[in-house]
Design an enzyme around this catalytic site. Sequence first.
Site, PDB file in Angstrom:
ATOM      1  N   SER A   1       0.861  -1.188   0.000  1.00  0.00           N
ATOM      2  CA  SER A   1       0.000   0.000   0.000  1.00  0.00           C
ATOM      3  C   SER A   1       0.890   1.228   0.000  1.00  0.00           C
ATOM      4  CB  SER A   1      -1.041  -0.062   1.132  1.00  0.00           C
ATOM      5  OG  SER A   1      -0.605   0.445   2.331  1.00  0.00           O
TER       6      SER A   1
ATOM      7  N   ASP B   1      -2.991  -5.253   6.762  1.00  0.00           N
ATOM      8  CA  ASP B   1      -3.572  -6.109   5.733  1.00  0.00           C
ATOM      9  C   ASP B   1      -2.430  -6.779   4.963  1.00  0.00           C
ATOM     10  OD1 ASP B   1      -5.441  -7.277   4.034  1.00  0.00           O
ATOM     11  OD2 ASP B   1      -5.405  -5.583   2.637  1.00  0.00           O
TER      12      ASP B   1
ATOM     13  N   HIS C   1      -3.346  -1.360  -2.232  1.00  0.00           N
ATOM     14  CA  HIS C   1      -4.409  -0.473  -1.745  1.00  0.00           C
ATOM     15  C   HIS C   1      -4.461   0.771  -2.626  1.00  0.00           C
ATOM     16  CE1 HIS C   1      -4.072  -2.345   2.517  1.00  0.00           C
ATOM     17  NE2 HIS C   1      -4.747  -3.094   1.679  1.00  0.00           N
TER      18      HIS C   1
END
Lengths: 274, 186
Positions: B11, B131, B38
């Site tokens: 991300s 995540d 992301h």
Amino acid sequence: MIQELGIIDTKKIISAIQEYHNFDFSNYSLTTFKRRILKVVNQLGFLNIADFISNLNDIQLFEKIINEITIDTTEMFRDPPVWRELRDKYLPELYKNRDFKIWFPEISSGDEIFSLAIVLKEIGLLNNTKILVTGLSNKKINLIKNGGVFDIKKMEISEANYKRYSGKFQLSNYYKLQNNKIIFNSDLIKGIVFKQQNLINDKSPGNFRMIIYRNKLLYFNISLQDKVVTKILNSLMPGGLLFIGNKETLESTSVYNKFSELNPLEKIYKKRVI
Amino acid sequence: MLYKAVMIGGSAGSFQVVTKILASLPKNYPLPVFLCLHRLKHVRSGFVEALSIKAQLPVEEPNDKDHIKAGKIYLAPANYHMYIELGNKISLSTEEPINHSRPSIDLSFISAAYTYKNKMVGIILSGANKDGAYGLKKVKDSGGLTIVQDPKECQVKTMTTASMKLTQVDHVFSTNQIIDFLLKLN
């Protein structure tokens, strides 16, 4: 907490549901199906899969599975350009036919129904449109009939989408806050007909000028997608429009050549006249 | 061949790393590469184009049920989860966001681990969220090879340190080492 569902157990679950409830999950997308089943297993606190399987004859457990498998985590005005095109182009065009019918098959949340109702209201066509909503889960249909009942947190995203759609007001013009939940004005949907229906097995209604079926094909494998799209094709009038999700495609279906693509980015299709 | 697929999660701070990796993969690269990064959910276009500028392989956001081909870069589309299915297909989903993320790196990795077992390489890059950590653990548990970008090199190290905390990863690599490793799979 059970974290994995093996392929053998998955098959056992599918055939038990088939046997007890005459419902066929064998052509559902496997990863999502397994995730939804595991969610039910863990929510209800089953300690092992065998226990879960031996309870599958229970009708309440089946309803819980149906509730969980019908994905309701979309947004209002998801992909704002689609709703803008509807407002600026397709709905005014349809209106030339005076009264027209729109179908939302397999609805599991109120997001898109209230979105469309708001679009129609803002262009003054809400009372000229006949909308049919069908869905697998009675529980979810009743929720929508009662005003949607949305999570406040989720509403921020929907508000932002509505702004990008450039609606006339604010989304909050259309709902009230009750016990920390968002409830939409039921006047928006008072003309809508709701029906519980299994899209795959039940006979489909016909003669629609528009069918909105976004992000539902995702949960089926290619052979079931083919079957469902064929059904939908037969429910559309020649020249009628089909809206699917922007990452879904009709290309792998056997009826692809019965459609022309009006908007390849937003996946808006038209049923060919011949 | 030892491996059938590479999956990369990242991300904040991963864009330049991914660009550099893609720039170095040759035209005849023998594996599919999945990217779960992301991204802003309402910005649907521009990302593929930006990643394509330097990449030699085609980069695309797959449609649901697309057939997986070697030598292609698949980027998880905005606002969808991306899964790898048995039968060499990709499926997409609008299930709820996980760790506020859709696409969720965890969900992509879990499905890939289930499908490819010990035949995949999982890589976690710079990122501001945990995540991906659980997903990478599933890759390792299924016998796959796990790599984490060296946190010392990451712009934001939350994702890599969370991954290393949860899993005894096989390699902690700099961007250049990741590239060398991926080229050796060629």
